[in-house]
Design a protein around this motif. Structure first.
Motif, PDB file in Angstrom:
ATOM      1  N   VAL A 264      62.764  45.970  37.272  1.00  0.00           N
ATOM      2  CA  VAL A 264      62.929  47.191  38.066  1.00  0.00           C
ATOM      3  C   VAL A 264      61.572  47.647  38.590  1.00  0.00           C
ATOM      4  O   VAL A 264      60.534  47.358  38.003  1.00  0.00           O
ATOM      5  CB  VAL A 264      63.582  48.351  37.269  1.00  0.00           C
TER       6      VAL A 264
ATOM      7  N   ALA B  55      65.074  50.996  40.335  1.00  0.00           N
ATOM      8  CA  ALA B  55      65.479  51.589  39.048  1.00  0.00           C
ATOM      9  C   ALA B  55      66.716  52.480  39.184  1.00  0.00           C
ATOM     10  O   ALA B  55      67.652  52.380  38.383  1.00  0.00           O
ATOM     11  CB  ALA B  55      64.314  52.375  38.441  1.00  0.00           C
TER      12      ALA B  55
ATOM     13  N   THR C  12      68.385  43.579  42.256  1.00  0.00           N
ATOM     14  CA  THR C  12      67.086  43.273  41.667  1.00  0.00           C
ATOM     15  C   THR C  12      67.077  41.854  41.122  1.00  0.00           C
ATOM     16  O   THR C  12      68.075  41.150  41.182  1.00  0.00           O
ATOM     17  CB  THR C  12      66.758  44.291  40.545  1.00  0.00           C
TER      18      THR C  12
END
Length: 165
Positions: free
Chosen positions: A93, A98, A142
């Motif tokens: 992250v 995040a 991600t």
């Protein structure tokens, strides 16, 4: 066709290896494997997922039943059952990803087990499809650093049980 086979084994050294070797020697693939002791410390429950026609699965069950360590065996696929798998995944992250990771975790009813400045460790208990969906979505958000899946655990619904005879 996908089949979930559950096997009660004597909890002895080499029992799992004998089952796995029987599958390998006959060219059967095991897609998922989970094994642990039951409430009876002398018996372990092995749950595996494999694919094959009804006749192939019948042959697998007959051959597996002949193994000395096998106490009982059943194909749960033909019964009303519940299955579950555990996923632990570690993702990278940054400031941008995040928040998206947290939203994804909430949307999939997962949990964040661990947080560092640049990673999150995520846990989800669910069906294989639910886990696949979470992993797929995380991969779009991600970088996935590590994945560990437990394999399928399954039981027939209601009073039907697989027990040592």
């Amino acid at each position: 066709m996908r089949h979930i086979i559950t096997i009660l084994l004597q909890n002895e050294a080499g029992a799992l290896a004998r089952v796995a070797n029987m599958f390998a020697a006959r060219g059967y693939n095991i897609d998922s494997l989970s094994v642990a002791p039951t409430h009876d410390p002398t018996v372990s429950r092995l749950t595996l997922v494999t694919a094959g026609s009804e006749s192939v699965i019948e042959q697998i069950i007959k051959q597996t039943r002949k193994l000395i360590d096998v106490v009982e065996i059943a194909d749960l696929s033909s019964t009303d059952h519940i299955e579950c798998e555990l996923l632990m995944a570690k993702v990278a992250v940054n400031a941008e990803s995040a928040r998206k990771v947290v939203e994804c975790v909430r949307e999939h009813r997962a949990q964040i087990l661990d947080e560092t400045e640049d990673t999150r460790m995520i846990q989800l208990a669910g069906t294989g499809q639910e886990i696949d969906a979470l992993v797929s979505e995380l991969g779009k958000i991600t970088s996935i650093l590590e994945v560990d899946r437990s394999g399928v655990a399954a039981m027939a619904r209601g009073r039907r049980v697989v027990v040592a005879a």
